[in-house]
Design an enzyme around this catalytic site. Structure first.
Site, PDB file in Angstrom:
ATOM      1  N   GLY A  65      62.370  43.355  76.378  1.00 16.46           N
ATOM      2  CA  GLY A  65      61.822  43.464  75.014  1.00 16.46           C
ATOM      3  C   GLY A  65      61.026  42.229  74.640  1.00 16.46           C
ATOM      4  N   TYR A 100      72.851  50.026  63.197  1.00 15.05           N
ATOM      5  CA  TYR A 100      72.448  48.767  63.837  1.00 15.05           C
ATOM      6  C   TYR A 100      73.626  47.792  63.860  1.00 15.05           C
ATOM      7  CZ  TYR A 100      69.778  44.326  64.210  1.00 15.05           C
ATOM      8  OH  TYR A 100      69.288  43.090  64.567  1.00 15.05           O
TER       9      TYR A 100
HETATM   10  P1  NAD Z   1      61.373  43.578  67.962  1.00  8.95           P
HETATM   11  O1  NAD Z   1      61.585  44.936  67.410  1.00  8.95           O
HETATM   12  O2  NAD Z   1      60.284  42.754  67.405  1.00  8.95           O
HETATM   13  O3  NAD Z   1      61.176  43.654  69.538  1.00  8.95           O
HETATM   14  C1  NAD Z   1      61.953  44.474  70.356  1.00  8.95           C
HETATM   15  C2  NAD Z   1      61.179  44.783  71.604  1.00  8.95           C
HETATM   16  O4  NAD Z   1      61.989  45.653  72.396  1.00  8.95           O
HETATM   17  C3  NAD Z   1      59.856  45.502  71.339  1.00  8.95           C
HETATM   18  O5  NAD Z   1      58.786  44.810  71.953  1.00  8.95           O
HETATM   19  C4  NAD Z   1      60.068  46.891  71.960  1.00  8.95           C
HETATM   20  O6  NAD Z   1      58.892  47.410  72.573  1.00  8.95           O
HETATM   21  C5  NAD Z   1      61.149  46.595  73.003  1.00  8.95           C
HETATM   22  N1  NAD Z   1      61.949  47.778  73.351  1.00  8.95           N
HETATM   23  C6  NAD Z   1      62.381  48.777  72.561  1.00  8.95           C
HETATM   24  N2  NAD Z   1      63.053  49.690  73.280  1.00  8.95           N
HETATM   25  C7  NAD Z   1      63.058  49.244  74.563  1.00  8.95           C
HETATM   26  C8  NAD Z   1      63.594  49.743  75.774  1.00  8.95           C
HETATM   27  N3  NAD Z   1      64.247  50.906  75.837  1.00  8.95           N
HETATM   28  N4  NAD Z   1      63.435  49.003  76.898  1.00  8.95           N
HETATM   29  C9  NAD Z   1      62.753  47.833  76.864  1.00  8.95           C
HETATM   30  N5  NAD Z   1      62.194  47.323  75.747  1.00  8.95           N
HETATM   31  C10 NAD Z   1      62.353  48.026  74.607  1.00  8.95           C
HETATM   32  O7  NAD Z   1      62.782  42.830  67.850  1.00  8.95           O
HETATM   33  P2  NAD Z   1      63.061  41.257  67.733  1.00  8.95           P
HETATM   34  O8  NAD Z   1      62.975  40.916  66.302  1.00  8.95           O
HETATM   35  O9  NAD Z   1      62.260  40.517  68.727  1.00  8.95           O
HETATM   36  O10 NAD Z   1      64.612  41.248  68.101  1.00  8.95           O
HETATM   37  C11 NAD Z   1      65.108  40.920  69.378  1.00  8.95           C
HETATM   38  C12 NAD Z   1      66.624  40.876  69.302  1.00  8.95           C
HETATM   39  O11 NAD Z   1      67.028  39.944  68.279  1.00  8.95           O
HETATM   40  C13 NAD Z   1      67.268  42.214  68.914  1.00  8.95           C
HETATM   41  O12 NAD Z   1      68.495  42.329  69.589  1.00  8.95           O
HETATM   42  C14 NAD Z   1      67.528  42.060  67.428  1.00  8.95           C
HETATM   43  O13 NAD Z   1      68.611  42.854  67.012  1.00  8.95           O
HETATM   44  C15 NAD Z   1      67.879  40.588  67.340  1.00  8.95           C
HETATM   45  N6  NAD Z   1      67.688  40.056  66.001  1.00  8.95           N
HETATM   46  C16 NAD Z   1      66.446  39.918  65.462  1.00  8.95           C
HETATM   47  C17 NAD Z   1      66.308  39.438  64.175  1.00  8.95           C
HETATM   48  C18 NAD Z   1      64.956  39.278  63.534  1.00  8.95           C
HETATM   49  O14 NAD Z   1      64.895  38.957  62.313  1.00  8.95           O
HETATM   50  N7  NAD Z   1      63.868  39.440  64.256  1.00  8.95           N
HETATM   51  C19 NAD Z   1      67.451  39.089  63.427  1.00  8.95           C
HETATM   52  C20 NAD Z   1      68.714  39.280  63.991  1.00  8.95           C
HETATM   53  C21 NAD Z   1      68.805  39.739  65.304  1.00  8.95           C
HETATM   54  N1  SER Z   2      66.085  40.934  60.779  1.00 10.02           N
HETATM   55  C1  SER Z   2      67.047  41.880  61.230  1.00 10.02           C
HETATM   56  C2  SER Z   2      66.931  43.165  60.468  1.00 10.02           C
HETATM   57  O1  SER Z   2      66.583  43.093  59.305  1.00 10.02           O
HETATM   58  C3  SER Z   2      68.435  41.322  61.089  1.00 10.02           C
HETATM   59  O2  SER Z   2      69.157  41.654  62.196  1.00 10.02           O
HETATM   60  O3  SER Z   2      67.218  44.185  61.020  1.00 10.02           O
END
Ligand code: NAD
Ligand code: SER
Length: 320
Positions: free
Chosen positions: A8, A143
């Protein structure tokens, strides 16, 4: 030497983590992957190895692990909170089966795993202020359910099979490189884009709703510092509370007005995302992360606003 596979990797975190990791470990040692290549990330895809990987396909992931001699997986492939409520089936399927495939590969091939958790592990019954590291975790979203189950699964693989699993509970992350991918905290990114483009923003999160937030450079430090932390110091593993700032829409608007005085904040509250936000903590107690691996954020709200507006105005070619 680490040989890292990021799943991802073209999302909000991965697109910046990949750049940072390639600086630290070398371009050839950080293999990035996603469902498909994206034109928007051409430079990243071309400056080091890129592979198409769907985390649901364990054999394909194994093939890439063997091809490059991977010893560490950073699993970022996931469906976030708002999309997860629209598609709970997909959220369960990718967040759980994807992680299970990563952990099984790690067990079979003796790999380390970093996978982020979230403030979404908490719910209505959790103390809202200074939310403790160890507390009630009864989330009200699919989630959140996958994030609690993911934490438990990572702990299980550590205790049962000795897989080195680590994670943090990220709050809402704010960044200028890649737009967020369907979360509840996304308003705190969109507000900067709209402030620059139109001088006003209509928030889907209501006034007075505080949530924990963090600027991306601190989030990247957290990942690198925890991954490199001395294992013997870690009492917790999956996953650490980390915190940097907590604000509501009015406070971020006030911070933006220090640079764009006429900025107007309006509200068009989305009941689904508002209900999710209401169930999450106002602020986390991150003392375990500070004690066990030296977590300390650098950015507070006004530092972040200044940097975000500078970087975004360059990116969008809009003068403040
Ligand atoms: P994002 O949605 O920006 O990116 C996720 C990526 O995963 C995308 O590029 C998508 O194409 C890819 N993806 C989706 N399904 C897939 C699959 N089956 N196989 C391979 N790739 C796939 O998410 P992010 O914000 O970069 O988050 C990354 C991690 O961090 C996640 O686990 C999310 O829960 C966690 N997280 C993010 C935040 C935030 O604010 N961004 C906060 C808390 C936790
Ligand atoms: N930024 C994330 C969301 O809003 C927190 O995990 O889903």
């Amino acid at each position: 030497m680490r040989k890292i596979l990021i799943t991802g990797a073209l999302g909000q975190i991965g697109s910046e983590l990949a750049v940072r990791m390639r600086d630290v470990y070398g371009n050839a040692n950080v293999i990035i992957s996603d469902l498909k290549a994206k034109e928007t990330h051409k430079e990243l895809i071309e400056n080091g190895p890129f592979e198409v990987i769907d985390v649901m396909d364990k054999d394909r992931m194994a093939e890439v692990v063997d091809k490059y001699g991977i010893n560490t997986i950073v699993n970022l492939a996931a469906i976030l909170s708002a999309t997860g409520e629209a598609r709970p089936d997909l959220c369960w399927s990718i967040n759980m089966n994807g992680l299970y495939n990563v952990l099984e590969l790690a067990r079979e091939k003796k790999l380390s795993v970093f996978t982020p958790s979230s403030i979404a592990v908490f719910g209505d019954l959790t103390p809202k202020d200074s939310t403790p590291q160890d507390t009630v975790m009864r989330p009200g979203t699919m989630y959140g359910v996958t994030k609690v189950a993911g934490e438990l699964l990572c702990d299980y693989y550590f205790h049962k099979f000795g897989v080195d699993t680590r994670g943090v509970r990220f709050p809402g992350l704010i960044s200028y490189d890649t737009l967020p991918g369907g979360g509840t905290t996304d308003y705190a990114v969109h507000i900067y884009y709209e402030a620059l483009k139109n001088g006003k923003y209509s928030s889907f999160i209501d006034k007075g709703t505080k949530m924990d937030m963090m600027y991306m450079p601190d989030a990247l430090d957290a990942i690198l510092n925890l991954m490199e932390a001395d294992s013997s110091r870690l009492i917790h593993r999956n996953a650490f509370n980390i915190a940097a700032m907590s604000f509501d829409p009015e406070e971020i608007a006030a911070s933006i007005r220090k640079h764009i005085p006429g900025f107007v904040l309006e509200y068009d509250v989305d009941p689904i995302r508002q209900a999710i936000a209401d169930s999450w903590p106002n602020s986390l107690d991150d003392s375990a992360a500070r004690a066990e691996w030296g977590w300390a954020p650098k950015y507070l709200l006004d530092d972040m606003t200044k940097d975000m507006l500078e970087k975004l105005s360059k990116k969008l070619n809009i003068k403040i």
